[in-house]
Design an enzyme around this catalytic site. Structure first.
Site, PDB file in Angstrom:
ATOM      1  N   LYS A 134     -48.743  51.939 -49.406  1.00 60.31           N
ATOM      2  CA  LYS A 134     -49.481  50.743 -48.973  1.00 60.31           C
ATOM      3  C   LYS A 134     -50.875  50.824 -49.553  1.00 60.31           C
ATOM      4  CE  LYS A 134     -48.789  47.167 -46.208  1.00 60.31           C
ATOM      5  NZ  LYS A 134     -47.468  46.607 -45.903  1.00 60.31           N
TER       6      LYS A 134
HETATM    7  N1  GLU Z   1     -46.034  43.776 -47.836  1.00 58.23           N
HETATM    8  C1  GLU Z   1     -44.621  43.611 -47.621  1.00 58.23           C
HETATM    9  C2  GLU Z   1     -44.125  44.565 -46.556  1.00 58.23           C
HETATM   10  O1  GLU Z   1     -44.864  44.999 -45.707  1.00 58.23           O
HETATM   11  C3  GLU Z   1     -43.824  43.670 -48.924  1.00 58.23           C
HETATM   12  C4  GLU Z   1     -43.911  44.957 -49.686  1.00 58.23           C
HETATM   13  C5  GLU Z   1     -43.274  44.921 -51.057  1.00 58.23           C
HETATM   14  O2  GLU Z   1     -42.695  43.921 -51.407  1.00 58.23           O
HETATM   15  O3  GLU Z   1     -43.385  45.931 -51.762  1.00 58.23           O
HETATM   16  O4  GLU Z   1     -42.963  44.850 -46.454  1.00 58.23           O
END
Ligand code: GLU
Length: 444
Positions: A134
């Site tokens: 993240k």
């Molecule tokens: N931000 C989204 C999540 O929390 C998508 C992450 C992604 O597509 O890599 O799942």
């Protein structure tokens, strides 16, 4: 950015800033429990049940790599303001690190850590070949101009490009970032490494994004509703829905479940909440929000403004928290009157609230499954980019449906067998798969 914009974002009470749920009402809007505490609690619960030894647990708890960079930006009065950018790569046993980047004044290392570990379990539960990561920048995105956001995004990528790559770590959108942000990221990475579309997902369609990616998280959530509804005797026609946080995830979920025949009876954004017993048109509301309209200003027959507390207490069959973490907590969980809570946001429910809702007999479809549709279609986007090929939207949605429904079947079978909540069964499934990959590789 004006000087005052930065000040108000960094100096204001951390529990009052720019959130996706309404702010009026008596119960605190967001729990004092951090995302990190929430995610750690659920991880330890499942790790206890799996008898994961302490030394191995220490590996799974901590992140493989944590990067923090400074992003200095010139304010309109010529002074510099330094934002902090983070990228946490939690676990890469099952594949390249994967996860979104959020822009929010409350972002800090602890929060990004927690969200990175959620991605590890999410990719494992859905069986897609990624690890978990993240990113985040503590920037008040809504106070910034487009030019400032572009400058901040490019600067962030310049500073973390060494740890990124289509086989290393692939960012994506999250809170307050979108396809435009991903386009800047791809472009900046391309300046350094040559054109590399598979470096980020969630890109615009015009820049090798995938059909169906924008709606994917909301769509995946509705597939899980369809799987779980029959056990509760629910049909779409008998389902009233409340959505807390009418952003990308919440508004797509409302539109897609509405197209099946369900009725949206309440919704909120950071400005306030509305309700209508007769139903709110989810498409008209999404169009209003997209044009920059505040939810309480939405005008339609039978629609009235209500407080945040009133939204939580609306009688409904399905409640979708799709705002920020910690919005459902000990002080407000008891007022929720739904049969099913489907977590569109990451870690919206604190452990105390989780217990209260389970005791009330609410079925909780946890974040690590419920909102995994986004990363699943990100996986499809990455696959399409690597193949220099494009699937049509029907193909994307059919493949998404298969993966989401299979994850639900596996986790709910485990829930039934072990007589535990879905969340525990989901974490157990994720942890087992990550452990298996880490051991087989010889990493631990
Ligand atoms: N931000 C989204 C999540 O929390 C998508 C992450 C992604 O597509 O890599 O799942």
């Amino acid at each position: 950015m004006a000087d005052s914009g930065v000040k108000s974002a960094t100096d204001e009470s951390p529990r009052a800033a720019n959130r996706g749920g309404a702010t009026q009402g008596s119960a605190p809007v967001r729990a004092e429990v951090s995302n990190y505490d929430i995610v750690s609690h659920y991880f330890e619960l499942a790790a206890d049940r799996l008898d994961v030894p302490d030394d191995v647990r220490a590996v799974l708890r901590s992140a493989y790599r944590e990067v923090q960079v400074q992003i200095p930006i010139e304010l309109s009065d010529g002074r510099l303001h330094v934002f902090s950018g983070y990228r946490v790569q939690h676990n890469g046993a099952r594949g390249p690190y994967k996860g979104g980047v959020r822009y929010h004044p409350e972002v800090d290392l602890d929060e990004v850590r927690a969200l990175a570990s959620l991605m590890t379990w999410k990719t494992a539960i859905t069986g897609i070949p990624f690890g978990g990561a993240k990113g985040g920048i503590n920037v008040p995105a809504s106070d910034c101009t487009t030019a400032e956001l572009q400058q901040i995004t490019r600067s962030f990528i310049d500073k973390i490009d060494k740890v990124l790559g289509p086989t290393r770590d692939i960012p994506a959108p999250d809170v307050n970032t979108n396809a435009q942000t991903m386009a800047w990221m791809m472009d900046e990475y391309g300046k350094l490494h040559g054109h590399t579309p598979a470096i980020v997902t969630g890109k615009p369609i015009s820049l090798e994004g995938s059909f169906g990616r924008e709606a994917a998280t909301g769509r995946g959530l509705v597939y899980l509703y369809e799987e779980a509804a029959p056990d509760l005797g629910l049909t779409p026609e008998s389902t009233r829905v409340v959505v807390q946080g009418y952003g990308n995830v919440g508004s797509w979920a409302a539109r897609i479940i509405g197209d099946l025949g369900a009725t949206l009876v309440g919704a909120s954004d950071q400005h306030g909440a509305i309700r209508s017993e007769r139903g709110i048109d989810p498409h008209a509301l999404a169009a209003h929000a997209k044009e920059g309209g505040r939810l309480p200003d939405f005008q339609a027959d039978g629609v009235e403004p209500i407080s945040a507390d009133e939204l939580l207490a609306l009688e409904c069959e399905v409640f979708v928290p799709a705002a920020l973490g910690g919005m459902i907590h000990e002080a407000n969980a008891d007022s929720i009157r739904c049969r099913m809570l489907i977590e569109g946001a990451n870690s919206p429910t604190t452990p105390a609230a989780d217990r209260i809702l389970l005791d009330k007999g609410v079925t909780i479809i946890p974040d690590v499954m419920a909102n995994a549709g986004g990363v699943v279609v990100s996986y499809f986007e990455w696959v399409q980019n690597l193949q220099h090929f494009r699937w049509d939207e029907d193909e994307v949605n059919a493949r998404l449906s298969k993966i989401m429904r299979q994850a639900y079947a596996e986790v709910s079978a485990r829930q039934a067998e072990e007589d535990t909540p879905l969340r525990v069964a989901a974490y157990e499934t994720g942890i087992e798969r990550v452990l298996d990959a880490a051991r087989t590789r010889g990493y631990i």
